[in-house]
Design an enzyme around this catalytic site. Structure first.
Site, PDB file in Angstrom:
ATOM      1  N   LYS A   1       0.856  -1.178   0.000  1.00 48.28           N
ATOM      2  CA  LYS A   1       0.000   0.000   0.000  1.00 48.28           C
ATOM      3  C   LYS A   1       0.899   1.238   0.000  1.00 48.28           C
ATOM      4  CE  LYS A   1      -3.605   2.344   2.539  1.00 48.28           C
ATOM      5  NZ  LYS A   1      -4.644   2.246   3.559  1.00 48.28           N
TER       6      LYS A   1
ATOM      7  N   ARG B   1     -10.773   9.832   1.596  1.00 48.89           N
ATOM      8  CA  ARG B   1     -10.628  10.461   2.920  1.00 48.89           C
ATOM      9  C   ARG B   1     -11.761  11.445   3.158  1.00 48.89           C
ATOM     10  NH1 ARG B   1      -4.044  11.077   2.745  1.00 48.89           N
ATOM     11  NH2 ARG B   1      -3.643   8.840   2.715  1.00 48.89           N
TER      12      ARG B   1
ATOM     13  N   LYS C   1       1.277  10.060   5.382  1.00 47.53           N
ATOM     14  CA  LYS C   1       1.399   8.692   5.881  1.00 47.53           C
ATOM     15  C   LYS C   1       2.699   8.026   5.419  1.00 47.53           C
ATOM     16  CE  LYS C   1      -3.610   8.107   6.392  1.00 47.53           C
ATOM     17  NZ  LYS C   1      -4.770   7.185   6.304  1.00 47.53           N
TER      18      LYS C   1
ATOM     19  N   GLU D   1       7.594  -6.877   1.272  1.00 44.96           N
ATOM     20  CA  GLU D   1       6.381  -6.770   2.095  1.00 44.96           C
ATOM     21  C   GLU D   1       5.497  -8.002   1.916  1.00 44.96           C
ATOM     22  OE1 GLU D   1       5.330  -4.828   4.339  1.00 44.96           O
ATOM     23  OE2 GLU D   1       6.297  -2.872   4.151  1.00 44.96           O
TER      24      GLU D   1
ATOM     25  N   LYS E   1      -2.278  -1.397  -3.864  1.00 47.43           N
ATOM     26  CA  LYS E   1      -3.120  -0.207  -3.779  1.00 47.43           C
ATOM     27  C   LYS E   1      -2.286   1.048  -3.807  1.00 47.43           C
ATOM     28  CE  LYS E   1      -6.187   1.780  -0.395  1.00 47.43           C
ATOM     29  NZ  LYS E   1      -6.600   1.678   0.962  1.00 47.43           N
TER      30      LYS E   1
ATOM     31  N   SER F   1     -10.192   5.625  -4.887  1.00 47.59           N
ATOM     32  CA  SER F   1     -11.137   6.728  -5.098  1.00 47.59           C
ATOM     33  C   SER F   1     -10.639   7.756  -6.110  1.00 47.59           C
ATOM     34  CB  SER F   1     -11.422   7.394  -3.756  1.00 47.59           C
ATOM     35  OG  SER F   1     -10.210   7.828  -3.159  1.00 47.59           O
TER      36      SER F   1
ATOM     37  N   TYR G   1     -15.207   1.064  -7.230  1.00 48.62           N
ATOM     38  CA  TYR G   1     -16.489   1.730  -6.987  1.00 48.62           C
ATOM     39  C   TYR G   1     -17.424   1.549  -8.170  1.00 48.62           C
ATOM     40  CZ  TYR G   1     -13.655   3.460  -3.226  1.00 48.62           C
ATOM     41  OH  TYR G   1     -12.840   3.494  -2.128  1.00 48.62           O
TER      42      TYR G   1
END
Ligand code: PBG
Length: 329
Positions: free
Chosen positions: A201, A211, A224, A240, A255, A281, A319
């Site tokens: 991610k 968000r 982040k 990872e 992602k 998004s 979505y």
């Protein structure tokens, strides 16, 4: 290896007619390829448009059946639940994540009560919808604490599993959390609850509209980058994933999606496990806005989704999942 030579070989020959193009097509989309994210809000009888994500809504628990019925009709295998927590319920520690009456817990129970196992439920494990600072973990003097956060994530996972969640999806990027969560689930007789790790991610600008949808945008302090990955890296994604597989992940997520097709492909080639892609998004809103402005046509949606299949993704969180009219059921 490419064999053949013009003019004996003309690749346009097989592209000439639609039936022939269909015969040689290498990838296609089916309902099994999709996971539908659903946003939850407090209140009753509401379906609320998300302004940063045209065509996407937040649902109150008592309106959930509207969207779940639709997902089942469209034969979508799984939904992913995301809460828009009221600001008054947020605190520094994300305590609401452990409340068995929180939106996600009520959402899981409602779906399982009405639909049993007709559709799978996946839930994020991370604190960002619940913290006043908008971070995925606990924050102390400008640092996101790793090991202390894991303790909370374990409890969040156990709570969601107890409510009936089928797939626990840690999206927080703390080191070592998959192993600890797997162990805790097993110890509590949840050995059949699956783990989908958001293993790769990235710290991305493409999460902006999400968000906004969960109400963490204005509250997010800083960025982040100390826990999500640097978008310049791809070998690190393999490390990872390797760690998460060893720790017990059943499936992994990459992602965002479209800017990271190379990462999907190398994970699939190397590890041969189920790999999912999240068309996030920002990707969704870019495509939707461009279509609305008539800069591109609707087929761009299918083109974007097939790109994930070409890269080797097993399924796509998008979505668009419930609005793909051109996909055969
Ligand atoms: C939170 C989470 C995020 C998304 C899914 N889970 C945002 C973030 O990490 O800031 C983004 C999804 C999207 O943009 O569609 N852990």
């Amino acid at each position: 290896m490419i064999i053949g030579k013009f003019p004996a070989l003309r690749l346009r020959r097989s592209r000439k007619e639609s039936w022939s193009r269909r015969l040689i097509q290498e990838n296609s989309l089916s309902p099994n390829d999709f996971i539908l994210p659903i946003f939850l809000i407090e209140g009753s009888n509401k379906r609320q448009l998300i302004s940063s994500m045209p065509g996407v809504y937040r649902y109150t628990i008592n309106r959930l059946s509207q969207i779940i019925d639709r997902a089942i009709r469209k034969k979508i295998p799984m939904v992913a639940l995301f809460p828009k927590t009221k600001n008054s319920l947020k605190d520094e520690l994300g305590t609401e994540s452990l409340n068995e009456k929180n939106l996600v817990c009520r959402g899981i129970q409602e779906i399982k009560k009405r639909y049993k196992n007709q559709i799978g439920i996946m839930c994020d494990v991370a604190l960002d919808p619940y913290t006043t600072h908008g971070h995925d973990g606990l924050l102390r003097s400008n640092t996101i604490l790793n090991d202390e956060t894991i303790e909370v994530l374990i409890n969040q996972s156990l709570l969601q599993a107890e409510m009936g969640c089928d797939v626990i999806a840690p999206s927080d990027m703390m080191d070592g959390r998959i192993g600890r969560i797997r162990k805790a689930l097993d110890k509590n007789k949840f050995h059949n609850v699956q783990i989908l790790s958001y293993a790769a991610k990235y710290a991305s600008s493409f999460y902006g509209p999400f968000r906004d949808a969960v109400g963490s945008k204005s509250s997010l302090k800083g960025n982040k980058k100390t826990y999500q990955m640097d978008y310049r890296n791809s070998n690190e994604a393999l490390r990872e994933v390797a760690l998460d597989i060893k720790e017990g992940a059943d499936m992994v997520m990459v992602k965002p999606g479209m800017p990271y097709l190379d990462v999907i492909k190398s994970i699939k080639d190397k590890f041969k496990l189920p790999v999912f892609a999240y068309q996030v998004s920002g990707e969704y809103s870019l495509i939707e806005t461009a279509i609305a402005k008539k800069l591109i046509n609707k087929d761009a949606i299918y083109e974007s989704l097939v790109s994930f299949k070409r890269a080797g993704a097993n399924a796509i969180v998008t979505y668009y999942a419930d609005r793909l009219d051109k996909i055969l059921i």
